[in-house]
Design a protein around this motif. Structure first.
Motif, PDB file in Angstrom:
ATOM      1  N   GLY A  67     -64.377 -63.594  -9.406  1.00 34.16           N
ATOM      2  CA  GLY A  67     -63.977 -64.861  -9.821  1.00 34.16           C
ATOM      3  C   GLY A  67     -62.574 -64.838 -10.170  1.00 34.16           C
ATOM      4  N   ILE A  68     -61.986 -63.719 -10.851  1.00 37.27           N
ATOM      5  CA  ILE A  68     -60.837 -63.392 -11.371  1.00 37.27           C
ATOM      6  C   ILE A  68     -59.594 -63.514 -10.153  1.00 37.27           C
ATOM      7  CG2 ILE A  68     -59.103 -62.047 -12.360  1.00 37.27           C
ATOM      8  CD1 ILE A  68     -61.318 -61.144 -14.412  1.00 37.27           C
ATOM      9  N   ALA A  69     -60.183 -63.050  -8.809  1.00 41.48           N
ATOM     10  CA  ALA A  69     -59.395 -63.107  -7.959  1.00 41.48           C
ATOM     11  C   ALA A  69     -59.254 -64.253  -7.207  1.00 41.48           C
ATOM     12  CB  ALA A  69     -59.945 -62.064  -6.708  1.00 41.48           C
ATOM     13  N   ALA A  70     -60.339 -64.901  -7.246  1.00 42.33           N
ATOM     14  CA  ALA A  70     -60.137 -66.453  -6.791  1.00 42.33           C
ATOM     15  C   ALA A  70     -59.530 -67.442  -7.889  1.00 42.33           C
ATOM     16  CB  ALA A  70     -61.894 -67.046  -6.894  1.00 42.33           C
ATOM     17  N   MET A  71     -59.492 -66.896  -9.045  1.00 45.03           N
ATOM     18  CA  MET A  71     -58.730 -67.754 -10.033  1.00 45.03           C
ATOM     19  C   MET A  71     -57.348 -67.677  -9.723  1.00 45.03           C
ATOM     20  SD  MET A  71     -58.695 -67.456 -14.182  1.00 45.03           S
ATOM     21  CE  MET A  71     -58.126 -65.883 -14.277  1.00 45.03           C
ATOM     22  N   VAL A  72     -56.746 -66.182  -9.650  1.00 42.86           N
ATOM     23  CA  VAL A  72     -55.497 -66.089  -9.265  1.00 42.86           C
ATOM     24  C   VAL A  72     -54.892 -66.648  -8.020  1.00 42.86           C
ATOM     25  CG1 VAL A  72     -53.865 -64.073  -8.721  1.00 42.86           C
ATOM     26  CG2 VAL A  72     -55.615 -63.926 -10.680  1.00 42.86           C
ATOM     27  N   ALA A  73     -55.726 -66.586  -6.968  1.00 39.59           N
ATOM     28  CA  ALA A  73     -55.379 -67.336  -5.765  1.00 39.59           C
ATOM     29  C   ALA A  73     -55.229 -68.778  -5.612  1.00 39.59           C
ATOM     30  CB  ALA A  73     -56.506 -66.994  -4.658  1.00 39.59           C
ATOM     31  N   LEU A  74     -56.096 -69.468  -6.311  1.00 40.12           N
ATOM     32  CA  LEU A  74     -56.196 -70.829  -6.590  1.00 40.12           C
ATOM     33  C   LEU A  74     -55.180 -71.411  -7.409  1.00 40.12           C
ATOM     34  CD1 LEU A  74     -59.942 -71.528  -6.551  1.00 40.12           C
ATOM     35  CD2 LEU A  74     -58.347 -72.566  -4.760  1.00 40.12           C
ATOM     36  N   SER A  75     -54.768 -70.500  -8.492  1.00 35.78           N
ATOM     37  CA  SER A  75     -53.475 -70.921  -9.339  1.00 35.78           C
ATOM     38  C   SER A  75     -52.459 -70.888  -8.404  1.00 35.78           C
ATOM     39  CB  SER A  75     -53.290 -70.028 -10.447  1.00 35.78           C
ATOM     40  OG  SER A  75     -52.884 -68.613 -10.055  1.00 35.78           O
ATOM     41  N   PHE A  76     -52.067 -70.083  -7.595  1.00 32.07           N
ATOM     42  CA  PHE A  76     -50.963 -70.245  -6.513  1.00 32.07           C
ATOM     43  C   PHE A  76     -51.009 -71.190  -5.481  1.00 32.07           C
ATOM     44  CE2 PHE A  76     -50.292 -66.387  -8.909  1.00 32.07           C
ATOM     45  CZ  PHE A  76     -49.128 -66.299  -9.331  1.00 32.07           C
ATOM     46  N   ILE A  77     -52.102 -71.766  -5.381  1.00 27.78           N
ATOM     47  CA  ILE A  77     -52.400 -72.777  -4.114  1.00 27.78           C
ATOM     48  C   ILE A  77     -52.183 -74.351  -4.790  1.00 27.78           C
ATOM     49  CG2 ILE A  77     -53.779 -73.877  -2.469  1.00 27.78           C
ATOM     50  CD1 ILE A  77     -55.038 -71.024  -2.384  1.00 27.78           C
ATOM     51  N   ASN A  78     -51.263 -75.194  -3.991  1.00 32.66           N
ATOM     52  CA  ASN A  78     -50.974 -76.630  -4.584  1.00 32.66           C
ATOM     53  C   ASN A  78     -52.346 -77.097  -4.418  1.00 32.66           C
ATOM     54  OD1 ASN A  78     -50.357 -79.292  -4.806  1.00 32.66           O
ATOM     55  ND2 ASN A  78     -48.322 -78.429  -4.576  1.00 32.66           N
ATOM     56  N   TYR A  79     -52.873 -77.697  -5.788  1.00 31.42           N
ATOM     57  CA  TYR A  79     -54.054 -78.458  -5.720  1.00 31.42           C
ATOM     58  C   TYR A  79     -54.010 -79.662  -4.899  1.00 31.42           C
ATOM     59  CZ  TYR A  79     -51.784 -81.875  -8.574  1.00 31.42           C
ATOM     60  OH  TYR A  79     -50.656 -82.741  -9.278  1.00 31.42           O
ATOM     61  N   HIS A  80     -53.115 -80.076  -4.076  1.00 34.47           N
ATOM     62  CA  HIS A  80     -53.168 -81.128  -3.133  1.00 34.47           C
ATOM     63  C   HIS A  80     -53.719 -80.761  -1.863  1.00 34.47           C
ATOM     64  CE1 HIS A  80     -50.043 -82.878  -6.068  1.00 34.47           C
ATOM     65  NE2 HIS A  80     -50.596 -83.807  -5.758  1.00 34.47           N
ATOM     66  N   THR A  81     -53.767 -79.401  -1.841  1.00 33.93           N
ATOM     67  CA  THR A  81     -54.586 -78.842  -0.659  1.00 33.93           C
ATOM     68  C   THR A  81     -56.019 -78.952  -0.683  1.00 33.93           C
ATOM     69  OG1 THR A  81     -52.821 -77.234  -0.565  1.00 33.93           O
ATOM     70  CG2 THR A  81     -54.724 -76.849   0.688  1.00 33.93           C
ATOM     71  N   LEU A  82     -56.375 -78.992  -1.788  1.00 34.53           N
ATOM     72  CA  LEU A  82     -57.839 -79.534  -2.116  1.00 34.53           C
ATOM     73  C   LEU A  82     -58.217 -80.940  -1.819  1.00 34.53           C
ATOM     74  CD1 LEU A  82     -58.410 -77.707  -5.572  1.00 34.53           C
ATOM     75  CD2 LEU A  82     -58.963 -76.833  -3.301  1.00 34.53           C
ATOM     76  N   LYS A  83     -57.446 -81.849  -1.891  1.00 35.43           N
ATOM     77  CA  LYS A  83     -57.586 -83.043  -1.662  1.00 35.43           C
ATOM     78  C   LYS A  83     -57.671 -83.249  -0.079  1.00 35.43           C
ATOM     79  CE  LYS A  83     -55.273 -87.661  -1.807  1.00 35.43           C
ATOM     80  NZ  LYS A  83     -54.365 -88.532  -2.210  1.00 35.43           N
ATOM     81  N   LYS A  84     -56.736 -82.485   0.552  1.00 31.93           N
ATOM     82  CA  LYS A  84     -56.969 -82.484   2.240  1.00 31.93           C
ATOM     83  C   LYS A  84     -58.242 -82.072   2.559  1.00 31.93           C
ATOM     84  CE  LYS A  84     -51.821 -81.862   2.516  1.00 31.93           C
ATOM     85  NZ  LYS A  84     -50.865 -81.129   2.997  1.00 31.93           N
ATOM     86  N   LEU A  85     -58.779 -80.916   1.888  1.00 35.46           N
ATOM     87  CA  LEU A  85     -59.789 -80.396   2.154  1.00 35.46           C
ATOM     88  C   LEU A  85     -61.394 -80.683   1.434  1.00 35.46           C
ATOM     89  CD1 LEU A  85     -58.786 -76.736   2.090  1.00 35.46           C
ATOM     90  CD2 LEU A  85     -59.078 -78.117   4.183  1.00 35.46           C
ATOM     91  N   ARG A  86     -61.174 -82.100   0.854  1.00 34.78           N
ATOM     92  CA  ARG A  86     -62.266 -82.601   0.109  1.00 34.78           C
ATOM     93  C   ARG A  86     -63.264 -82.795   1.112  1.00 34.78           C
ATOM     94  NH1 ARG A  86     -58.582 -86.544   1.414  1.00 34.78           N
ATOM     95  NH2 ARG A  86     -59.190 -88.587   1.900  1.00 34.78           N
ATOM     96  N   TRP A  87     -63.287 -83.247   2.351  1.00 34.42           N
ATOM     97  CA  TRP A  87     -64.549 -83.719   2.910  1.00 34.42           C
ATOM     98  C   TRP A  87     -65.152 -82.297   3.609  1.00 34.42           C
ATOM     99  CZ3 TRP A  87     -67.105 -87.634   3.015  1.00 34.42           C
ATOM    100  CH2 TRP A  87     -66.443 -88.993   2.662  1.00 34.42           C
TER     101      TRP A  87
END
Length: 403
Positions: A67-87
């Motif tokens: 979980g901490i590894a995922a937390m660190v990775a996601l903190s450096f990924i722009n959250y707008h990427t999640l919008k593109k991957l929402r579907w």
């Protein structure tokens, strides 16, 4: 442009574009505390059933590391990427909720099919579905933010939310359905839905909840046990009674860390859904209140990130994460204290469960990404650049001779 990065400007820039330190610290403290309490609550049952008192603790530790590894990775990924991957994210959550019904893939415990066995942990798809719903709904509302006061624009959110609830209730898992239902209403409220829309939705939702309770005899028994647990002290009321014994014996300061008596097979699910009872027994009311303060800080920081987000997408995502943490903590506390009918729901970041810990820590990573890209970060840097570019130069004029 070199002057932009002078020492004075560097000090100013360093204030922005960084992670939320208070949120990070309180998250890591709660997770570390949870690992310790999982060991305390499960040491006897783990030794009895697996020959290893650290069995559940090691699983929780693995979930924390992942979980901490995922937390660190996601903190450096722009959250707008999640919008593109929402579907794709939503589709994966639906697929995972569906494949648990495939024989040999889904694992059944205590009459419920909710898990998929993986090499290092058991994956619970319903945990993923909560945050898939947040990402999809936040993206949808950000795109249609000017139209959410019209009921027809609420319908897609209702469809996605209800479809998620249907797949989860088939497991069955009433507690997660309640959480997603409350989360859906919260996000619609934040998106701008009118009060009359909530009244329109409330009637069928109440009817569905009542129907779900009536059609399943065990839910009706739980309801009766909630009303009077001592009417069935060795049946449906047993768990609630043991939980109250555990909390009551803790008093103000508790009986001491690792000294719980209820964990010796008196309190079922003491390491997961009812771990708060063990915390209250060992650390008392003071220990429980300190934990609540830590949760309050976490939720407050999430709300602050929502307020400072650079756009509606970040604001809705952060609000959704703050909402689901708040809802799940409140529901778990209400169950453990007998304030609502008993239902299985983990305490976020604390209860034993690798997939729950992994997903909640990932959500903290999303919050950190929103914080790093907040309007404070972007605007502060752009203001510095603008000041340097637009700073008027003083014209040096020679005095003219008179004469």
């Amino acid at each position: 442009m070199k002057s932009l990065f002078s020492n004075s400007n560097k000090d100013e820039i360093k204030k922005y574009g960084k992670i939320d330190i208070p949120l990070l610290v309180v998250t890591l403290c709660i997770v570390a505390f949870g690992i310790m309490m999982v060991y305390s609550a499960s040491m006897y049952s783990a030794y009895l059933h697996y020959g290893n008192p650290f069995f559940y603790m090691w699983k929780q530790l693995i979930g924390a590391i992942m979980g901490i590894a995922a937390m660190v990775a996601l903190s450096f990924i722009n959250y707008h990427t999640l919008k593109k991957l929402r579907w794709p994210i939503l589709a994966v959550s639906f697929i995972l909720l569906g494949i648990i019904f495939i024989p040999g893939v889904g694992v059944e415990h205590y009459g419920a099919r909710r898990w998929i066995n993986l090499p290092f942990l058991s994956l619970q798809p319903s945990e993923i579905s909560k945050f898939a719903f947040i990402i999809w709904t936040a993206s949808y509302m950000a795109k249609n933010h000017g139209k959410m006061r019209k009921f027809r624009y609420l319908v897609p959110v209702l469809i996605v939310g209800l479809l998620t609830c249907v797949l989860i209730i088939l497991q069955p898992n009433m507690s997660i359905v309640i959480c997603i239902g409350l989360l859906m209403l919260t996000m619609l409220f934040l998106g701008g839905a009118k009060i009359k829309h909530f009244i329109m939705m409330a009637i069928p939702l109440v009817a569905v909840v009542v129907t779900l309770i009536l059609i399943e005899p065990y839910r009706m028994r739980r309801m009766m046990a909630f009303i009077n647990p001592w009417a069935s002290p060795l049946g449906e009321g047993f768990q609630l009674i043991q939980s109250l014994y555990s909390l009551g014996s803790g008093g103000l300061f508790g009986i001491g860390l690792f000294n719980s008596r209820q964990k010796y097979l008196f309190l079922p699910f003491s390491e997961s859904d009812f771990i708060l009872s063990i915390i209250g027994e060992e650390l008392g009311l003071v220990g429980v209140l300190i934990l609540f303060v830590a949760y309050a800080i976490m939720i407050y920081r999430a709300i602050r990130i929502s307020q400072n987000a650079s756009d509606r997408l970040g604001s809705y995502m952060a609000s959704g994460i703050a909402a689901i943490i708040s809802i799940q903590v409140l529901v778990n506390v209400a169950v453990v204290t007998g304030s609502i009918p008993p239902t299985g729901l983990p305490l976020p970041f604390i209860s034993a469960g690798g997939s729950s810990l992994l997903v909640f820590l990932s959500s903290i990573g999303i919050l950190q990404s929103i914080s790093r890209n907040s309007h404070r970060s972007v605007n502060a840097l752009s203001m510095i650049v603008r000041k340097k570019i637009e700073k008027p130069k003083k014209l040096k004029t020679k005095p003219q001779r008179q004469g």
